[in-house]
Design a protein around this motif. Structure first.
Motif, PDB file in Angstrom:
ATOM      1  N   PRO A   5      19.209  64.919  58.477  1.00 52.85           N
ATOM      2  CA  PRO A   5      20.226  65.202  59.503  1.00 52.85           C
ATOM      3  C   PRO A   5      21.619  65.076  58.898  1.00 52.85           C
ATOM      4  CG  PRO A   5      18.612  63.579  60.265  1.00 52.85           C
ATOM      5  CD  PRO A   5      18.416  63.729  58.789  1.00 52.85           C
ATOM      6  N   GLY A   6      22.634  65.501  59.630  1.00 56.70           N
ATOM      7  CA  GLY A   6      24.011  65.402  59.156  1.00 56.70           C
ATOM      8  C   GLY A   6      24.510  63.965  59.103  1.00 56.70           C
ATOM      9  N   ASP A   7      25.653  63.763  58.430  1.00 59.55           N
ATOM     10  CA  ASP A   7      26.218  62.425  58.263  1.00 59.55           C
ATOM     11  C   ASP A   7      26.475  61.735  59.598  1.00 59.55           C
ATOM     12  OD1 ASP A   7      26.157  62.989  55.594  1.00 59.55           O
ATOM     13  OD2 ASP A   7      28.328  63.233  55.355  1.00 59.55           O
ATOM     14  N   PHE A   8      26.979  62.476  60.583  1.00 61.28           N
ATOM     15  CA  PHE A   8      27.277  61.874  61.879  1.00 61.28           C
ATOM     16  C   PHE A   8      26.020  61.316  62.536  1.00 61.28           C
ATOM     17  CE2 PHE A   8      31.179  64.591  61.820  1.00 61.28           C
ATOM     18  CZ  PHE A   8      32.099  63.560  61.996  1.00 61.28           C
ATOM     19  N   VAL A   9      24.931  62.078  62.450  1.00 61.62           N
ATOM     20  CA  VAL A   9      23.663  61.650  63.056  1.00 61.62           C
ATOM     21  C   VAL A   9      23.142  60.394  62.364  1.00 61.62           C
ATOM     22  CG1 VAL A   9      21.267  62.300  63.503  1.00 61.62           C
ATOM     23  CG2 VAL A   9      23.087  63.986  63.786  1.00 61.62           C
ATOM     24  N   LEU A  10      23.169  60.384  61.039  1.00 60.40           N
ATOM     25  CA  LEU A  10      22.693  59.223  60.298  1.00 60.40           C
ATOM     26  C   LEU A  10      23.586  58.009  60.521  1.00 60.40           C
ATOM     27  CD1 LEU A  10      21.698  60.927  56.914  1.00 60.40           C
ATOM     28  CD2 LEU A  10      20.146  59.948  58.614  1.00 60.40           C
ATOM     29  N   ARG A  19      18.466  65.714  47.061  1.00 62.54           N
ATOM     30  CA  ARG A  19      19.171  66.827  46.429  1.00 62.54           C
ATOM     31  C   ARG A  19      20.222  67.326  47.403  1.00 62.54           C
ATOM     32  NH1 ARG A  19      17.875  71.942  47.310  1.00 62.54           N
ATOM     33  NH2 ARG A  19      15.835  71.341  48.075  1.00 62.54           N
ATOM     34  N   VAL A  20      21.489  67.288  47.000  1.00 64.48           N
ATOM     35  CA  VAL A  20      22.596  67.690  47.861  1.00 64.48           C
ATOM     36  C   VAL A  20      23.078  69.077  47.452  1.00 64.48           C
ATOM     37  CG1 VAL A  20      24.929  67.168  48.645  1.00 64.48           C
ATOM     38  CG2 VAL A  20      23.313  65.297  48.221  1.00 64.48           C
ATOM     39  N   GLN A  21      23.042  70.008  48.412  1.00 66.31           N
ATOM     40  CA  GLN A  21      23.601  71.342  48.201  1.00 66.31           C
ATOM     41  C   GLN A  21      24.842  71.460  49.079  1.00 66.31           C
ATOM     42  OE1 GLN A  21      19.701  73.748  48.671  1.00 66.31           O
ATOM     43  NE2 GLN A  21      20.973  74.981  47.320  1.00 66.31           N
ATOM     44  N   HIS A  22      26.002  71.414  48.467  1.00 65.65           N
ATOM     45  CA  HIS A  22      27.251  71.422  49.211  1.00 65.65           C
ATOM     46  C   HIS A  22      27.387  72.700  50.028  1.00 65.65           C
ATOM     47  CE1 HIS A  22      28.617  67.757  47.284  1.00 65.65           C
ATOM     48  NE2 HIS A  22      28.263  68.267  46.113  1.00 65.65           N
ATOM     49  N   GLY A  23      27.698  72.508  51.295  1.00 61.79           N
ATOM     50  CA  GLY A  23      27.817  73.638  52.200  1.00 61.79           C
ATOM     51  C   GLY A  23      26.497  74.061  52.809  1.00 61.79           C
ATOM     52  N   VAL A  24      25.399  73.471  52.330  1.00 61.81           N
ATOM     53  CA  VAL A  24      24.064  73.829  52.835  1.00 61.81           C
ATOM     54  C   VAL A  24      23.401  72.646  53.514  1.00 61.81           C
ATOM     55  CG1 VAL A  24      21.769  74.695  52.237  1.00 61.81           C
ATOM     56  CG2 VAL A  24      23.797  75.564  51.042  1.00 61.81           C
ATOM     57  N   GLY A  25      23.292  71.515  52.794  1.00 61.15           N
ATOM     58  CA  GLY A  25      22.669  70.339  53.383  1.00 61.15           C
ATOM     59  C   GLY A  25      22.123  69.400  52.323  1.00 61.15           C
ATOM     60  N   THR A  26      21.458  68.348  52.785  1.00 62.99           N
ATOM     61  CA  THR A  26      20.841  67.354  51.906  1.00 62.99           C
ATOM     62  C   THR A  26      19.337  67.407  52.106  1.00 62.99           C
ATOM     63  OG1 THR A  26      22.786  65.916  52.059  1.00 62.99           O
ATOM     64  CG2 THR A  26      20.742  64.910  51.285  1.00 62.99           C
ATOM     65  N   PHE A  27      18.591  67.451  50.992  1.00 62.91           N
ATOM     66  CA  PHE A  27      17.152  67.675  51.056  1.00 62.91           C
ATOM     67  C   PHE A  27      16.391  66.623  50.256  1.00 62.91           C
ATOM     68  CE2 PHE A  27      19.401  71.647  51.495  1.00 62.91           C
ATOM     69  CZ  PHE A  27      18.772  72.279  52.565  1.00 62.91           C
TER      70      PHE A  27
END
Length: 233
Positions: free
Chosen positions: A26-31, A56-64
């Motif tokens: 989830p996004g930073d706010f959710v976490l 694995r962080v893909q900037h502009g896409v998300g964290t996986f």
């Protein structure tokens, strides 16, 4: 224990429990709301997990989750499982359908067969550590690979099925890679949005004497896959 370490531990527990749908966090706010911390603390935890190889962080896409990501070395060996050795990945292929059919001129041209020759059409989906990675279709000329549909019984491996048909060795002749949007069916199988781009790979495999035995295309999740090209120097 510092706050970011508590968040790190919590995320690790979720990774081990496969709690993240499609391997995406989830996004930073959710976490931040979940753990009762600020976004900066969450980012510190994610940065630590990324450096450890867990995320694995893909900037502009998300964290996986990092174990759903595959690095594929392009070479003449077409065996997908072989190329994953050493990456600590569990690969699984599910056969969706196998039928004998006539095909369009483009496929006939790549397989170098004369119409109205039949092909065995094999549709499948591949998983990495239980996450959907790719879906596609392979075409085998019936006259060169007779009995392939029967050979697949009890198997999900094209290499093993081809061995049953008397073809123990083959190699990749060429691979073409482009990008496009997935079809509705591809998006559903890969569990992605229809707006998410996929890598689209087409290829031809040949016997040691250069005779084409397979033409295939695959839609591959671009957020979980990369191609590695190494120089011989």
């Amino acid at each position: 224990m510092k706050r970011w370490e508590v968040v790190r531990s919590g995320i690790l527990n979720d990774i081990q429990a496969r709690a993240f749908e499609n391997g995406r966090l989830p996004g930073d706010f959710v976490l931040a709301e979940r753990f009762g911390v600020n976004r900066h603390t969450v980012r510190n935890a994610i940065k630590a997990l990324e450096s450890e190889g867990a995320l694995r962080v893909q900037h502009g896409v998300g964290t996986f989750v990092a174990d759903d990501f595959v690095s594929h070395k392009l070479d003449s060996d077409p065996r997908f499982t072989f190329r994953l050795l050493g990456q600590n990945k569990s690969v699984k292929r599910q056969i969706i359908s196998i039928t004998d059919a006539s095909v369009e001129p483009e496929i006939i041209k790549h397989l170098k067969i004369a119409p109205p020759a039949l092909v065995t059409e094999v549709r499948s989906i591949s998983f990495i550590n239980d996450w959907p990675l790719a879906t596609g279709t392979a075409y085998y000329p019936v006259e060169r690979v007779p009995g392939l549909a029967t050979a697949f019984e009890g198997l999900n491996s094209p290499t093993a099925a081809l061995k049953r048909c008397g073809i123990p060795e083959y190699k990749r002749k060429w691979t073409r890679i482009t990008a496009r949007r997935p079809t509705q069916q591809e998006a559903q199988l890969l569990r992605i949005s229809s707006s998410s781009p996929v890598l689209f790979e087409t290829n031809v495999d040949v016997t040691p004497d250069g005779l084409p035995i397979k033409y295939a295309f695959s839609a591959i999740r671009s957020d979980r896959y990369e191609y590695l090209i190494e120089s011989n120097d």
